[in-house]
Scaffold this motif. Sequence first.
Motif, PDB file in Angstrom:
ATOM      1  N   ASP A  21      38.086  23.240  18.996  1.00  0.00           N
ATOM      2  CA  ASP A  21      38.735  24.547  19.078  1.00  0.00           C
ATOM      3  C   ASP A  21      39.339  24.655  20.470  1.00  0.00           C
ATOM      4  O   ASP A  21      38.676  25.052  21.432  1.00  0.00           O
ATOM      5  CB  ASP A  21      37.714  25.659  18.825  1.00  0.00           C
ATOM      6  CG  ASP A  21      38.364  27.027  18.826  1.00  0.00           C
ATOM      7  OD1 ASP A  21      39.612  27.097  18.806  1.00  0.00           O
ATOM      8  OD2 ASP A  21      37.624  28.040  18.858  1.00  0.00           O
ATOM      9  N   ILE A  29      34.201  21.265  17.147  1.00  0.00           N
ATOM     10  CA  ILE A  29      33.898  21.968  15.892  1.00  0.00           C
ATOM     11  C   ILE A  29      33.962  21.023  14.692  1.00  0.00           C
ATOM     12  O   ILE A  29      33.828  21.473  13.546  1.00  0.00           O
ATOM     13  CB  ILE A  29      34.871  23.139  15.669  1.00  0.00           C
ATOM     14  CG1 ILE A  29      36.320  22.651  15.641  1.00  0.00           C
ATOM     15  CG2 ILE A  29      34.673  24.211  16.724  1.00  0.00           C
ATOM     16  CD1 ILE A  29      37.315  23.742  15.302  1.00  0.00           C
ATOM     17  N   GLU A  43      36.328  21.338  11.014  1.00  0.00           N
ATOM     18  CA  GLU A  43      36.637  22.716  10.647  1.00  0.00           C
ATOM     19  C   GLU A  43      38.142  22.972  10.566  1.00  0.00           C
ATOM     20  O   GLU A  43      38.619  23.682   9.679  1.00  0.00           O
ATOM     21  CB  GLU A  43      35.990  23.672  11.657  1.00  0.00           C
ATOM     22  CG  GLU A  43      36.163  25.146  11.295  1.00  0.00           C
ATOM     23  CD  GLU A  43      35.434  26.052  12.253  1.00  0.00           C
ATOM     24  OE1 GLU A  43      35.817  27.237  12.339  1.00  0.00           O
ATOM     25  OE2 GLU A  43      34.484  25.578  12.916  1.00  0.00           O
ATOM     26  N   ASN A  44      38.911  22.421  11.482  1.00  0.00           N
ATOM     27  CA  ASN A  44      40.365  22.619  11.440  1.00  0.00           C
ATOM     28  C   ASN A  44      40.970  22.045  10.152  1.00  0.00           C
ATOM     29  O   ASN A  44      41.824  22.683   9.518  1.00  0.00           O
ATOM     30  CB  ASN A  44      41.018  21.969  12.654  1.00  0.00           C
ATOM     31  CG  ASN A  44      40.740  22.726  13.936  1.00  0.00           C
ATOM     32  OD1 ASN A  44      40.627  23.967  13.929  1.00  0.00           O
ATOM     33  ND2 ASN A  44      40.616  22.018  15.041  1.00  0.00           N
ATOM     34  N   ARG A  56      40.152  24.271   7.196  1.00  0.00           N
ATOM     35  CA  ARG A  56      40.979  25.480   7.162  1.00  0.00           C
ATOM     36  C   ARG A  56      42.376  25.180   6.629  1.00  0.00           C
ATOM     37  O   ARG A  56      42.955  25.978   5.869  1.00  0.00           O
ATOM     38  CB  ARG A  56      41.088  26.071   8.570  1.00  0.00           C
ATOM     39  CG  ARG A  56      39.854  26.798   9.064  1.00  0.00           C
ATOM     40  CD  ARG A  56      40.086  27.273  10.483  1.00  0.00           C
ATOM     41  NE  ARG A  56      41.314  28.077  10.576  1.00  0.00           N
ATOM     42  CZ  ARG A  56      41.961  28.314  11.721  1.00  0.00           C
ATOM     43  NH1 ARG A  56      41.503  27.798  12.870  1.00  0.00           N
ATOM     44  NH2 ARG A  56      43.050  29.058  11.731  1.00  0.00           N
TER      45      ARG A  56
END
Length: 397
Positions: A146, A155, A158-159, A162
């Motif tokens: 992040d 993280i 997670e990116n 998303r």
Amino acid sequence: MSPTSIPRPTTSHSSKSSRSGRTSRARCSGWTTSTPSSSPTRSRRNRNWRGPVRSARRSSWPRSTPSETSFSADWVESARSEPVAVPGGTEPGAARGSRAARRTGGLGLRRREALIAYASLLPAFLLVAAVIWYPVTQTVYRSFTDWNGATSTWIGWENYARIVANGELWLLLRNNLIFVLSVPGILLISLVVTMLLYEQAPGWRFFRSVYYLPTILSAAVVGTLMRIVFSSQGAVNGFLGNAGLERFQHDWLGSVPTAFMVLIFAFYWQTLGQGVLIFLAGMSAIPADLLDAARLDGAGWWNRLTRIIIPLLVPTIAYFVLFNVIWIFVGLFALVYTVTEGGPGYATTPFDLMIYRKAFEAGEMGYASALSVILFGIVLAISAFQLRTFDRLTTDV
């Protein structure tokens, strides 16, 4: 008869000659022989006799040391390996090479040449590593964080989760796929224009001087021009109003279908000159006698295009398609940003424009890095597929 008067025994001539013959043969063979005599000098000479003269001379040579023996052996070996001189003062290339390798040490010379080659390539490798590979590795790493440009927090995936969950990945793929599906259209238009120029159709001189002008202009200039022309108060709606076609007036950039039409038209207008130039270069490799024979046999320009020119231009077509597909994924930013800014909403936003917006407008650097990694993988896969496919086509041709 007194002892003094006793006569000395005489020897015959044959005995003398035989004895003299033995003596001469002994002397010639290197041995010193003497007949028995009562002379003191001869007796002393016989007592000091030590063998043949030849062996005495051989034994008088100085003995060579081991180092001298090895040096002599090396010199003899090198003399044996020396090349034989060729009449005329020339020497065989292999002999010269072996002599040079022996003087400089063959393995050492090869190693020295390899070191020189690596030292020559090192600046280029360092430049590529600093300009390309370091940013690529940093982008891959930042895609798992992040990152807001100043601080980053790990993280994991997670990116990427998303991107898939919010539907942006499929929207971006759809937008780029629409442009990819438009490539066959500009390919066909470029081939037709090339054919007309090659056969010197009426007006070819004028068109030859102006068809490449849009390619010279930058994508930002072309996009700004298209935005002015197709705006609500632009030249297109003005022309329709003056022609009494008010019902066809439209907000060309306000709806998704017409916005894509404007973008594809701008893409065609800018790419036409490049395509014609590439295909004219490919046409120069086609024998003119082949086209003349087809024309004499009654083949029209469409038959000549589809049955002669296109099959012979397969390598050129492969290059054109590969170049434009890659450009659609990585080079549409300036054109789309100046015409529609990716709107309405994100409806016309390609991958590279979305990366720009997420990184520099929303400040989500880690999210933009993940989009960049996905785009890199897509372009790599498409390029590998196209290269393999077109390699088979060109091999068959």
